[in-house]
Motif scaffolding. Structure first.
Motif, PDB file in Angstrom:
ATOM      1  N   SER A 173      -4.057  -3.045 -11.260  1.00 54.93           N
ATOM      2  CA  SER A 173      -4.208  -1.601 -11.086  1.00 54.93           C
ATOM      3  C   SER A 173      -2.870  -0.927 -10.806  1.00 54.93           C
ATOM      4  O   SER A 173      -2.592   0.165 -11.316  1.00 54.93           O
ATOM      5  CB  SER A 173      -5.180  -1.313  -9.938  1.00 54.93           C
ATOM      6  OG  SER A 173      -6.461  -1.844 -10.209  1.00 54.93           O
ATOM      7  N   ALA A 174      -2.030  -1.568  -9.994  1.00 53.72           N
ATOM      8  CA  ALA A 174      -0.727  -0.981  -9.666  1.00 53.72           C
ATOM      9  C   ALA A 174       0.155  -0.883 -10.911  1.00 53.72           C
ATOM     10  O   ALA A 174       0.866   0.110 -11.105  1.00 53.72           O
ATOM     11  CB  ALA A 174      -0.039  -1.803  -8.589  1.00 53.72           C
ATOM     12  N   ALA A 204       4.959  -3.134  -5.751  1.00 55.50           N
ATOM     13  CA  ALA A 204       3.739  -3.431  -4.996  1.00 55.50           C
ATOM     14  C   ALA A 204       2.889  -4.471  -5.725  1.00 55.50           C
ATOM     15  O   ALA A 204       2.337  -5.387  -5.111  1.00 55.50           O
ATOM     16  CB  ALA A 204       2.935  -2.150  -4.783  1.00 55.50           C
ATOM     17  N   ALA A 205       2.770  -4.328  -7.054  1.00 62.81           N
ATOM     18  CA  ALA A 205       1.992  -5.285  -7.838  1.00 62.81           C
ATOM     19  C   ALA A 205       2.549  -6.696  -7.689  1.00 62.81           C
ATOM     20  O   ALA A 205       1.791  -7.672  -7.511  1.00 62.81           O
ATOM     21  CB  ALA A 205       1.988  -4.862  -9.308  1.00 62.81           C
ATOM     22  N   ALA A 263       5.417   1.256  -7.377  1.00 66.09           N
ATOM     23  CA  ALA A 263       4.103   0.681  -7.671  1.00 66.09           C
ATOM     24  C   ALA A 263       4.237  -0.676  -8.360  1.00 66.09           C
ATOM     25  O   ALA A 263       3.455  -1.604  -8.100  1.00 66.09           O
ATOM     26  CB  ALA A 263       3.292   1.647  -8.528  1.00 66.09           C
ATOM     27  N   GLY A 265       2.313   1.481  -3.564  1.00 64.45           N
ATOM     28  CA  GLY A 265       1.309   1.757  -4.589  1.00 64.45           C
ATOM     29  C   GLY A 265       0.726   3.155  -4.498  1.00 64.45           C
ATOM     30  O   GLY A 265       0.530   3.825  -5.517  1.00 64.45           O
ATOM     31  N   THR A 266       0.463   3.617  -3.281  1.00 57.22           N
ATOM     32  CA  THR A 266      -0.164   4.934  -3.134  1.00 57.22           C
ATOM     33  C   THR A 266       0.829   6.085  -3.234  1.00 57.22           C
ATOM     34  O   THR A 266       0.422   7.249  -3.183  1.00 57.22           O
ATOM     35  CB  THR A 266      -0.932   5.034  -1.800  1.00 57.22           C
ATOM     36  OG1 THR A 266      -0.046   4.721  -0.716  1.00 57.22           O
ATOM     37  CG2 THR A 266      -2.111   4.066  -1.786  1.00 57.22           C
ATOM     38  N   PHE A 301      -5.781  -5.550  -7.511  1.00 54.13           N
ATOM     39  CA  PHE A 301      -4.727  -4.682  -6.965  1.00 54.13           C
ATOM     40  C   PHE A 301      -3.502  -4.696  -7.873  1.00 54.13           C
ATOM     41  O   PHE A 301      -2.959  -3.636  -8.237  1.00 54.13           O
ATOM     42  CB  PHE A 301      -4.365  -5.165  -5.550  1.00 54.13           C
ATOM     43  CG  PHE A 301      -3.400  -4.274  -4.812  1.00 54.13           C
ATOM     44  CD1 PHE A 301      -2.060  -4.185  -5.184  1.00 54.13           C
ATOM     45  CD2 PHE A 301      -3.814  -3.544  -3.699  1.00 54.13           C
ATOM     46  CE1 PHE A 301      -1.160  -3.380  -4.498  1.00 54.13           C
ATOM     47  CE2 PHE A 301      -2.918  -2.732  -3.003  1.00 54.13           C
ATOM     48  CZ  PHE A 301      -1.590  -2.661  -3.410  1.00 54.13           C
ATOM     49  N   SER A 304      -6.470   3.994 -11.655  1.00 47.76           N
ATOM     50  CA  SER A 304      -5.717   2.833 -11.176  1.00 47.76           C
ATOM     51  C   SER A 304      -5.721   2.752  -9.654  1.00 47.76           C
ATOM     52  O   SER A 304      -5.805   1.649  -9.083  1.00 47.76           O
ATOM     53  CB  SER A 304      -4.279   2.902 -11.684  1.00 47.76           C
ATOM     54  OG  SER A 304      -4.239   2.909 -13.093  1.00 47.76           O
ATOM     55  N   LEU A 305      -5.647   3.895  -8.984  1.00 44.96           N
ATOM     56  CA  LEU A 305      -5.648   3.893  -7.518  1.00 44.96           C
ATOM     57  C   LEU A 305      -6.942   3.334  -6.938  1.00 44.96           C
ATOM     58  O   LEU A 305      -6.959   2.850  -5.809  1.00 44.96           O
ATOM     59  CB  LEU A 305      -5.411   5.314  -7.000  1.00 44.96           C
ATOM     60  CG  LEU A 305      -3.960   5.801  -7.101  1.00 44.96           C
ATOM     61  CD1 LEU A 305      -3.894   7.326  -6.962  1.00 44.96           C
ATOM     62  CD2 LEU A 305      -3.083   5.138  -6.045  1.00 44.96           C
ATOM     63  N   GLN A 317       0.831  -1.202   0.000  1.00 40.74           N
ATOM     64  CA  GLN A 317       0.000   0.000   0.000  1.00 40.74           C
ATOM     65  C   GLN A 317       0.869   1.258   0.000  1.00 40.74           C
ATOM     66  O   GLN A 317       0.586   2.229  -0.702  1.00 40.74           O
ATOM     67  CB  GLN A 317      -0.921  -0.010   1.222  1.00 40.74           C
ATOM     68  CG  GLN A 317      -1.900   1.143   1.285  1.00 40.74           C
ATOM     69  CD  GLN A 317      -3.157   0.887   0.471  1.00 40.74           C
ATOM     70  OE1 GLN A 317      -3.188   0.054  -0.415  1.00 40.74           O
ATOM     71  NE2 GLN A 317      -4.210   1.614   0.776  1.00 40.74           N
ATOM     72  N   ILE A 334      -6.321  -0.023  -5.973  1.00 36.05           N
ATOM     73  CA  ILE A 334      -5.259  -0.209  -4.984  1.00 36.05           C
ATOM     74  C   ILE A 334      -5.765   0.049  -3.569  1.00 36.05           C
ATOM     75  O   ILE A 334      -5.680  -0.822  -2.691  1.00 36.05           O
ATOM     76  CB  ILE A 334      -4.058   0.710  -5.306  1.00 36.05           C
ATOM     77  CG1 ILE A 334      -3.441   0.323  -6.652  1.00 36.05           C
ATOM     78  CG2 ILE A 334      -3.020   0.641  -4.189  1.00 36.05           C
ATOM     79  CD1 ILE A 334      -2.338   1.262  -7.112  1.00 36.05           C
TER      80      ILE A 334
END
Length: 391
Positions: free
Chosen positions: A76-77, A171-172, A168, A15-16, A73, A107-108, A12, A111
């Motif tokens: 999107s990431a 994160a994926a 990001a 990604g954010t 998730f 995309s967020l 998170q 996430i």
């Protein structure tokens, strides 16, 4: 902390970091693209609008509860990383920048809400505390581009944005490998989700109270994060375009992660509703007092801004925990996505007004945000007056 939750919260964070990556380059963008300061609000709202559209699609279609949260998730990431990288490498003005920031926001949507569902799927009994870590990482992720820019003093503005894209992608990979947790999986004989069925969650008083309080909180939160660099300037704590300003913004936004974690610990005894009410009361107090600090010593200004940064987001995970408890288990993903969509629609108004008025209002811009936490307290009153429910 359980290993799976640790993986989710770190993912998170990474990604954010896409969310406010463009804001970390605000001074350069205003100068190179020859924009008025209010257009930073336009770029930020492009992300918000994309997030709203994405969360509404996930909520009203039921997609958030039809497919594995980890898969949504991860996809999107990757999409967000590509759109963010394209912004850094190819955008040369609002005409090209706004659509790319919209895609980042879209995309967020896969996430943030799906990260919450993943946490609940692994730790349903301690959702408040676990979601506190998740939102803490969202907060730190939002501050991270400022921190990257501060550490990379002298580097081109594109560098911090591209670092966010790389994080990001990582994160994926992390979430794809982890997969979904054992809880809140749909039964084989569960009825199919119907378009718009999630709207019925608002007929439940507990969900309605939590959601309305969240909407008040959202009026304040993202406008505050967007305005932090301007608030530092107005308070005389930073100079335009300085590396010190980037570091200061990272501190004020990033300290919210500690606020979330402290709130998660407190929720184990006080309950999520009372922790959320306490955070709303503290941030409302900071909104009220900030304009009176113009002639105060710098240490007092710093103390108030750091308290504001810590409290403004500390309530967020508890709204998610309260709402998740109040809706049917098979609709948790869709309900949280809808709550996010409506809440982020509210942020667009406060962001646009705040960025346009801060030059004229100065430190009094804080009072524009004050109605949010006050109305949030009023909406949450039926829940925090009840016996504590452990977070």
């Amino acid at each position: 902390m359980q290993r799976s939750i640790l993986i989710i919260v770190v993912a998170q964070l990474f990604g954010t970091s896409l969310w406010f990556s463009a804001n970390s380059a605000a001074d350069d963008l205003l100068r190179q693209w020859q924009l008025p300061p209010a257009e930073i609000g336009t770029l930020t709202n492009a992300v918000q609008l994309g997030f709203i559209c994405g969360t509404l699609l996930l909520a009203l279609s039921g997609l958030a509860d039809r497919y594995a949260a980890s898969r949504i998730f991860a996809v999107s990431a990757v999409g967000g990383a590509l759109a963010n990288g394209a912004f850094a490498l190819f955008a040369d003005g609002l005409a090209s920048g706004v659509p790319l920031r919209f895609l980042v926001g879209l995309s967020l949507a896969g996430i943030y809400p799906l990260g919450m569902k993943l946490v609940v799927s692994w730790e349903p009994q301690r959702a408040g505390a676990a979601l506190a870590w998740l939102v803490g990482m969202l907060t730190l992720g939002s501050a991270l581009p400022h921190g990257i820019r501060w550490l990379g003093t002298g580097a081109a503005w594109q560098a911090a944005i591209l670092v966010s894209s790389g994080l990001a992608l990582l994160a994926a990979a992390m979430i794809h490998r982890l997969g979904d947790g054992p809880h809140l999986q749909r039964r084989n004989n569960a009825p199919p989700l119907q378009l718009g069925r999630v709207l019925h969650c608002f007929t439940r008083p507990a969900f309605r109270a939590s959601a309305l309080a969240y909407f008040g909180h959202q009026w304040e939160l993202y406008a505050f994060w967007t305005l932090v660099p301007a608030l530092l300037l107005q308070a005389g704590l930073a100079a335009p375009g300085s590396s010190h300003g980037a570091g200061a913004a990272f501190a004020v936004v990033g300290i919210g992660a500690l606020g979330c974690i402290a709130g998660g610990v407190l929720s184990r005894t006080a309950g999520s509703a009372r922790v959320a009410a306490l955070a709303l009361a503290l941030s409302a107090t900071c909104c009220l007092l900030f304009p009176f600090t113009v002639d105060a010593p710098n240490w007092a200004k710093w103390l108030l801004l750091l308290l504001w940064g810590a409290s403004v987001v500390a309530d967020s995970p508890h709204f998610s925990a309260l709402s998740a408890r109040a809706c049917p288990p098979e609709m948790v993903g869709s309900a949280l996505a809808l709550q996010n969509a409506l809440g982020f629609a509210i942020t667009m108004g406060s962001i646009q007004l705040g960025t346009r008025l801060v030059g004229d209002w100065g430190t009094h811009i804080a009072w524009l945000l004050l109605p949010g936490p006050l109305l949030g307290l009023l909406a949450l009153r039926p829940l925090w007056r009840e016996a504590p429910e452990r977070g």
